[in-house]
Design an enzyme around this catalytic site. Structure first.
Site, PDB file in Angstrom:
ATOM      1  N   ASP A 127      28.164 -12.151  15.027  1.00 56.97           N
ATOM      2  CA  ASP A 127      28.454 -12.468  16.421  1.00 56.97           C
ATOM      3  C   ASP A 127      28.038 -13.925  16.592  1.00 56.97           C
ATOM      4  O   ASP A 127      26.845 -14.232  16.626  1.00 56.97           O
ATOM      5  CB  ASP A 127      27.667 -11.544  17.350  1.00 56.97           C
ATOM      6  CG  ASP A 127      27.920 -11.846  18.807  1.00 56.97           C
ATOM      7  OD1 ASP A 127      29.043 -12.261  19.162  1.00 56.97           O
ATOM      8  OD2 ASP A 127      26.991 -11.661  19.622  1.00 56.97           O
ATOM      9  N   GLU A 136      33.725 -12.656  15.199  1.00 58.70           N
ATOM     10  CA  GLU A 136      34.432 -12.594  16.466  1.00 58.70           C
ATOM     11  C   GLU A 136      35.194 -13.896  16.714  1.00 58.70           C
ATOM     12  O   GLU A 136      34.673 -14.989  16.496  1.00 58.70           O
ATOM     13  CB  GLU A 136      33.444 -12.350  17.609  1.00 58.70           C
ATOM     14  CG  GLU A 136      34.108 -12.136  18.942  1.00 58.70           C
ATOM     15  CD  GLU A 136      33.117 -11.799  20.038  1.00 58.70           C
ATOM     16  OE1 GLU A 136      33.460 -10.988  20.902  1.00 58.70           O
ATOM     17  OE2 GLU A 136      32.001 -12.359  20.031  1.00 58.70           O
ATOM     18  N   ASP A 173      22.852  -9.137  20.478  1.00 61.43           N
ATOM     19  CA  ASP A 173      23.559  -9.929  19.473  1.00 61.43           C
ATOM     20  C   ASP A 173      23.677  -9.156  18.156  1.00 61.43           C
ATOM     21  O   ASP A 173      24.725  -9.181  17.512  1.00 61.43           O
ATOM     22  CB  ASP A 173      22.844 -11.262  19.253  1.00 61.43           C
ATOM     23  CG  ASP A 173      22.729 -12.046  20.544  1.00 61.43           C
ATOM     24  OD1 ASP A 173      23.760 -12.536  21.026  1.00 61.43           O
ATOM     25  OD2 ASP A 173      21.616 -12.146  21.087  1.00 61.43           O
TER      26      ASP A 173
END
Length: 168
Positions: free
Chosen positions: A7, A68, A141
């Site tokens: 992430d 991502e 996270d």
């Protein structure tokens, strides 16, 4: 098959190593929220992120990176910094010959919850149901990185227990 899932961020980076084994539930091998200090130069923060990603790759030997894709936000300063940090992460993975898979937030939500507009709570509730997690996950996270890894394993084709990775 091991996946490095990230992430992206520059203050906090969610990192997870997810393992897919044949006929067993996916397993969380490692996760962390790597933090950098706002008190140091941004270039130093990027360097530290690169060092940490390289350390995780060398230690856990993943075959692919799942990361991502960024969505544009109203805060252009933040999106630029995250983009630069994300570039360091992708570079480190590419330099280590990892296949790279990118997923948008709606793709991640669909893979984890079945609903592309799921809220954070729905994702957080589903992740532990989809993967064996033997330790406590300490941050959003980390959880987001795990969800990204789950997405990769759900989206890519499997053959005899090993992923058939296709470059996109």
């Amino acid at each position: 098959m091991r996946i490095l899932a990230i992430d992206p961020g520059f203050e906090r980076v969610g990192i997870a190593i997810i393992e897919k084994t044949f006929l067993q539930k996916d397993k969380l091998v490692y996760s962390e929220c790597f933090k950098t200090s706002a008190k140091i130069l941004f270039s130093e923060r990027l360097k530290n992120i690169g060092i940490e990603v390289e350390r995780v790759i060398k230690k856990y030997k993943p075959k692919a990176l799942a990361i991502e894709k960024l969505y544009f936000t109203t805060n252009q300063k933040t999106v630029m910094g995250v983009s630069e940090a994300r570039g360091v992460m992708v570079y480190s993975a590419s330099r280590n010959n990892l296949d790279i898979f990118e997923y948008t937030p709606p793709q991640i939500k669909v893979a984890v919850t079945g609903y592309g507009k799921a809220d954070k709570r729905m994702v957080m509730d589903m992740v532990p149901k989809l993967i064996d997690i033997e330790k406590g996950v300490n941050s959003d996270d980390e959880l987001d990185a795990i969800a990204i890894g789950i997405t990769c394993l759900a989206c890519e084709k499997l053959s005899t227990g090993e992923m058939v990775l296709q470059r996109k």
